[in-house]
Design a protein around this motif. Structure first.
Motif, PDB file in Angstrom:
ATOM      1  N   GLY A  44       3.453 -12.025  18.200  1.00 14.12           N
ATOM      2  CA  GLY A  44       2.957 -11.998  19.535  1.00 14.12           C
ATOM      3  C   GLY A  44       2.244 -10.720  19.830  1.00 14.12           C
ATOM      4  N   TRP A  45       2.372  -9.609  18.873  1.00  6.38           N
ATOM      5  CA  TRP A  45       1.800  -8.282  19.312  1.00  6.38           C
ATOM      6  C   TRP A  45       0.645  -7.951  18.276  1.00  6.38           C
ATOM      7  N   SER A  46      -0.398  -7.511  18.643  1.00  4.34           N
ATOM      8  CA  SER A  46      -1.536  -6.986  17.712  1.00  4.34           C
ATOM      9  C   SER A  46      -1.154  -5.855  17.037  1.00  4.34           C
ATOM     10  N   LEU A  47      -2.001  -5.557  15.874  1.00  2.01           N
ATOM     11  CA  LEU A  47      -1.649  -4.365  14.829  1.00  2.01           C
ATOM     12  C   LEU A  47      -2.664  -3.450  15.164  1.00  2.01           C
ATOM     13  N   THR A  48      -2.487  -2.120  15.204  1.00  2.99           N
ATOM     14  CA  THR A  48      -3.598  -1.090  15.144  1.00  2.99           C
ATOM     15  C   THR A  48      -4.405  -1.207  14.002  1.00  2.99           C
ATOM     16  N   LYS A  49      -5.730  -0.986  14.043  1.00  6.80           N
ATOM     17  CA  LYS A  49      -6.526  -1.007  12.868  1.00  6.80           C
ATOM     18  C   LYS A  49      -7.399   0.300  12.594  1.00  6.80           C
ATOM     19  N   THR A  50      -6.963   1.217  13.456  1.00  8.32           N
ATOM     20  CA  THR A  50      -7.785   2.552  13.240  1.00  8.32           C
ATOM     21  C   THR A  50      -7.456   3.199  12.004  1.00  8.32           C
ATOM     22  N   VAL A  51      -8.676   3.179  11.030  1.00 12.19           N
ATOM     23  CA  VAL A  51      -8.442   3.678   9.617  1.00 12.19           C
ATOM     24  C   VAL A  51      -7.675   4.762   9.467  1.00 12.19           C
ATOM     25  N   GLY A  52      -6.547   4.884   8.600  1.00 14.70           N
ATOM     26  CA  GLY A  52      -6.051   5.882   8.119  1.00 14.70           C
ATOM     27  C   GLY A  52      -4.797   6.205   9.148  1.00 14.70           C
ATOM     28  N   SER A  53      -4.670   5.633  10.250  1.00 12.08           N
ATOM     29  CA  SER A  53      -3.615   5.970  11.156  1.00 12.08           C
ATOM     30  C   SER A  53      -2.649   4.919  11.106  1.00 12.08           C
ATOM     31  N   PRO A  54      -1.119   5.358  11.517  1.00 10.49           N
ATOM     32  CA  PRO A  54      -0.217   4.200  11.410  1.00 10.49           C
ATOM     33  C   PRO A  54      -0.582   3.147  12.006  1.00 10.49           C
ATOM     34  N   SER A  55      -0.222   1.903  11.433  1.00  7.95           N
ATOM     35  CA  SER A  55      -0.596   0.676  11.844  1.00  7.95           C
ATOM     36  C   SER A  55       0.680   0.060  12.586  1.00  7.95           C
ATOM     37  N   VAL A  56       0.635  -0.121  13.874  1.00  8.47           N
ATOM     38  CA  VAL A  56       1.830  -0.439  14.672  1.00  8.47           C
ATOM     39  C   VAL A  56       1.476  -1.511  15.687  1.00  8.47           C
ATOM     40  N   PRO A  57       2.456  -2.385  16.085  1.00  5.70           N
ATOM     41  CA  PRO A  57       2.194  -3.201  17.123  1.00  5.70           C
ATOM     42  C   PRO A  57       1.637  -2.542  18.402  1.00  5.70           C
ATOM     43  N   PHE A  58       0.888  -3.506  19.226  1.00  4.73           N
ATOM     44  CA  PHE A  58       0.257  -2.997  20.585  1.00  4.73           C
ATOM     45  C   PHE A  58       0.029  -4.125  21.464  1.00  4.73           C
TER      46      PHE A  58
ATOM     47  N   PRO B 170      -0.406   3.089   6.757  1.00  4.73           N
ATOM     48  CA  PRO B 170      -2.069   3.298   7.361  1.00  4.73           C
ATOM     49  C   PRO B 170      -2.666   2.167   7.554  1.00  4.73           C
ATOM     50  N   ALA B 171      -3.580   1.860   8.733  1.00  3.02           N
ATOM     51  CA  ALA B 171      -4.625   0.799   8.504  1.00  3.02           C
ATOM     52  C   ALA B 171      -5.411   1.041   7.477  1.00  3.02           C
ATOM     53  N   GLN B 172      -6.242   0.122   6.955  1.00  2.00           N
ATOM     54  CA  GLN B 172      -6.868   0.453   5.770  1.00  2.00           C
ATOM     55  C   GLN B 172      -8.304  -0.091   5.977  1.00  2.00           C
ATOM     56  N   GLN B 173      -9.353   0.824   5.324  1.00  2.00           N
ATOM     57  CA  GLN B 173     -10.878   0.224   5.627  1.00  2.00           C
ATOM     58  C   GLN B 173     -11.034  -1.050   4.979  1.00  2.00           C
ATOM     59  N   MET B 174     -11.536  -1.953   5.661  1.00  2.00           N
ATOM     60  CA  MET B 174     -11.974  -3.066   5.241  1.00  2.00           C
ATOM     61  C   MET B 174     -13.385  -3.475   5.000  1.00  2.00           C
ATOM     62  N   PRO B 175     -13.805  -4.050   4.074  1.00  3.08           N
ATOM     63  CA  PRO B 175     -15.382  -4.323   3.665  1.00  3.08           C
ATOM     64  C   PRO B 175     -16.025  -5.307   4.720  1.00  3.08           C
ATOM     65  N   CYS B 176     -17.477  -5.375   4.663  1.00  2.00           N
ATOM     66  CA  CYS B 176     -17.886  -6.507   5.386  1.00  2.00           C
ATOM     67  C   CYS B 176     -17.453  -7.693   4.626  1.00  2.00           C
ATOM     68  N   ARG B 177     -17.862  -9.135   5.511  1.00  2.00           N
ATOM     69  CA  ARG B 177     -17.319 -10.317   5.052  1.00  2.00           C
ATOM     70  C   ARG B 177     -18.115 -10.969   3.845  1.00  2.00           C
TER      71      ARG B 177
ATOM     72  N   ALA C  18       1.052  -1.147  -0.278  1.00  2.00           N
ATOM     73  CA  ALA C  18       0.079   0.254  -0.036  1.00  2.00           C
ATOM     74  C   ALA C  18       0.856   1.218  -0.113  1.00  2.00           C
ATOM     75  N   GLN C  19       0.655   1.948  -1.022  1.00  2.00           N
ATOM     76  CA  GLN C  19       1.605   3.163  -1.099  1.00  2.00           C
ATOM     77  C   GLN C  19       0.788   4.563  -1.376  1.00  2.00           C
ATOM     78  N   GLY C  20       1.190   5.523  -0.865  1.00  2.00           N
ATOM     79  CA  GLY C  20       0.437   6.593  -1.091  1.00  2.00           C
ATOM     80  C   GLY C  20       1.199   7.966  -1.120  1.00  2.00           C
ATOM     81  N   PRO C  21       0.891   8.919  -0.366  1.00  2.00           N
ATOM     82  CA  PRO C  21       1.623  10.236  -0.240  1.00  2.00           C
ATOM     83  C   PRO C  21       3.106  10.386   0.115  1.00  2.00           C
ATOM     84  N   MET C  22       3.443   8.815   0.574  1.00  2.00           N
ATOM     85  CA  MET C  22       4.955   8.651   1.258  1.00  2.00           C
ATOM     86  C   MET C  22       5.182   7.038   0.979  1.00  2.00           C
TER      87      MET C  22
END
Length: 538
Positions: A63-77, A108-115, A50-54
């Motif tokens: 062993g760590w989850s990834l943040t999924k808030t759409v548009g924000s940096p996806s990092v382990p937590f 950035p975490a991406q918006q996912m569709p319904c299943r 996934a590439q965009g403005p940078m």
């Protein structure tokens, strides 16, 4: 209040750590510490598709989850659920070893569709400029989650990675989070607190429940059966009755008997459907406070979506068969089934379903027959044979239509296949991560079909089914299903609904989007006996 404390000198931690794990210590009643020590090589950084403005990078830490808030940096937590409101806690990060990593921007975490939809190709990525240009690089977040049985719940979330565009990415490879409070710090519980079960039923089913009531009473449960004629016919009347009953004497477990046409439900607006059938608000009994909606049910519940007395009797037959472990052919008691689509990434559905079942493989040495969409032997007839031969646990993750599991090779597994299942084997507990299949509308959808299935006059299908009543989100139900497997592996001396509720709690800890995590309560309904005994499943 949060504060970042940078330690100038090197501190040698006295605790030993498993790779990439955290160690949580209760220093005192008013002080909790979460510590971690991570090798630089264990932080996986790779160029993102996934590439965009940078130029973005995927950041992963086993062993760590990834943040999924759409548009924000996806990092382990990681996170901890605690009793109290956010202002009850003073949270600080102690950074022992720190690395600034230049020229790396987390994707950035991406918006996912319904299943029920295919993941779309995007020309532009979802990108929240404000998140990437934040003034500070935050490693800790404290937020209010809701209330369970009168006790507030807050989440302390922390990450070893933080980013903003001006300063780049910071990685704390060794550090700790210090949580202090003026009151005793308690880990938040979402567990049953008593052995009381209340069954709410359409009148015609009352006498047929005697066998199940007698069985649970003999186990030491206090069971009440209340009919609609004693309550009223609308959702509002039933809810008011339950609320009044709970005030007089609280209870932890509940069942509703009958589909939504003969026992009312509520229709609420959710992310993908404005008329989502949901029983959740029968059981959100704390009430709204200080502008916060009550969003966590206080009672652990299920609905048995049957239409006739014969269907209810066969369901009870299956439940008591499971309790006695009296299957005619018990060879499937150590077998699982895993069915997964060929879609998704970070993680894929195949990776998700293996995460769901790995804890059970390790704990019980259960074997899993895997049906993955890309494999030519993952066809409905093979799935049908495996279910008929017997399995104790089944995880499906993929698309759903209401009447089928489409994520197989070449052909859907449909309700027609369910209706041809044989009866003699171990009948599974099913957790279905798919859209529409769990609706209890008397339309013979997947969940209803598994619960009502017969082989001649003998009950077949599944002993219990947990699924979504409408279109559901991509990731949260999968995380919940992982949590259920973890919970069962950690303590199998418990009841089915306790395990599923522990899965919902696991979701609240391991999925950072609060709304997305809490909405899972609205969608998901157990069709099965909530007190199904999982003791000594091995």
């Amino acid at each position: 209040m949060t504060q970042l404390l940078w330690l100038v000198s090197f501190i040698l931690l006295q605790s030993t750590f498993a790779q990439n794990d955290i160690k949580i210590d209760q220093i005192s009643n008013f002080h909790t510490k979460a510590q971690w020590k991570i090798s630089n090589k264990d932080l996986k950084i790779s160029k993102s598709s996934a590439q965009g403005p940078m130029v973005f990078s995927d950041i992963k830490l086993e062993g760590w989850s990834l943040t999924k808030t759409v548009g924000s940096p996806s990092v382990p937590f990681k996170s901890i659920l605690l009793e109290g409101i956010p202002t009850d806690f003073n949270v600080e990060v102690n950074a022992v070893k720190v690395f600034n990593i230049n020229d790396v921007a987390p994707v950035p975490a991406q918006q996912m569709p319904c299943r029920c939809d295919i993941i779309p190709w995007k020309f532009n990525v979802d990108f929240d400029e404000k998140s990437y240009n934040s003034k500070s690089r935050e490693h800790i977040f404290v937020e209010y989650m809701g209330k369970f049985r009168g006790k507030d719940i807050s989440r302390v979330r922390f990450s070893p990675v933080a980013y903003n565009h001006k300063s780049g990415m910071r990685f704390i490879s060794e550090g700790s989070v210090e949580i202090k409070s003026n009151q005793k710090i308690n880990v938040a519980s979402m567990s049953a607190e008593d052995r009381r079960l209340v069954i709410f039923t359409a009148d015609k089913f009352k006498s047929s429940l005697d066998r199940l009531v007698d069985y649970r009473t003999a186990e030491g449960y206090e069971v009440k059966v209340i009919t609609l004629s004693e309550i009223g016919q609308s959702f509002e009347e039933v809810r008011a009755y339950i609320k009044d009953l709970y005030k007089k004497q609280s209870f932890s477990y509940s069942m509703i008997i009958g589909h939504e046409e003969i026992f009312p439900t509520e229709y609420v607006s959710t992310r993908f459907d404005e008329n989502t059938p949901s029983d959740m608000n029968y059981y959100t009994l704390d009430g709204d406070t200080d502008g916060q909606r009550d969003v966590i049910p206080d009672i652990l519940y299920s609905r048995i979506s049957v239409d006739t007395i014969d269907e209810l009797n066969r369901f009870i037959d299956k439940s008591l068969e499971f309790e006695a472990r009296s299957w005619k052919d018990g060879l499937g008691k150590n077998m699982m089934i895993a069915i997964a689509s060929d879609e998704g990434s970070a993680p894929s559905d195949v990776e998700y379903v293996r995460q769901m079942q790995n804890p059970l493989k390790k704990k019980f040495n259960w074997k899993s027959r895997e049906f993955f969409q890309a494999n030519s032997d993952s066809i409905p007839s093979n799935v049908q044979d495996r279910i008929s031969d017997g399995s104790i646990w089944l995880n499906y993750i993929g698309h759903g239509s209401g009447y089928a599991w489409p994520s197989l090779f070449g052909e859907d597994f449909s309700t027609a296949h369910i209706n041809s299942l044989r009866a003699n084997g171990v009948k599974p507990i099913i957790i279905d991560v798919a859209c529409q299949n769990g609706r209890f509308s008397n339309e013979a959808r997947m969940g209803e079909s598994f619960i009502r299935a017969t082989d001649g006059r003998s009950p077949a299908g599944a002993v219990a089914y947990y699924g979504g009543s409408v279109d559901i989100s991509w990731d949260p139900p999968a995380v919940m299903a992982i949590g259920a497997g973890v919970a069962l592996s950690e303590n199998n001396n418990r009841r089915l609904i306790d395990v599923l509720w522990a899965g919902q709690r696991y979701l609240l800890e391991n999925y950072d989007d609060r709304q997305g995590a809490l909405e899972n309560f609205v969608w998901y309904h157990l069709q099965g006996d909530p007190l199904l005994n999982l003791n000594n499943l091995q």
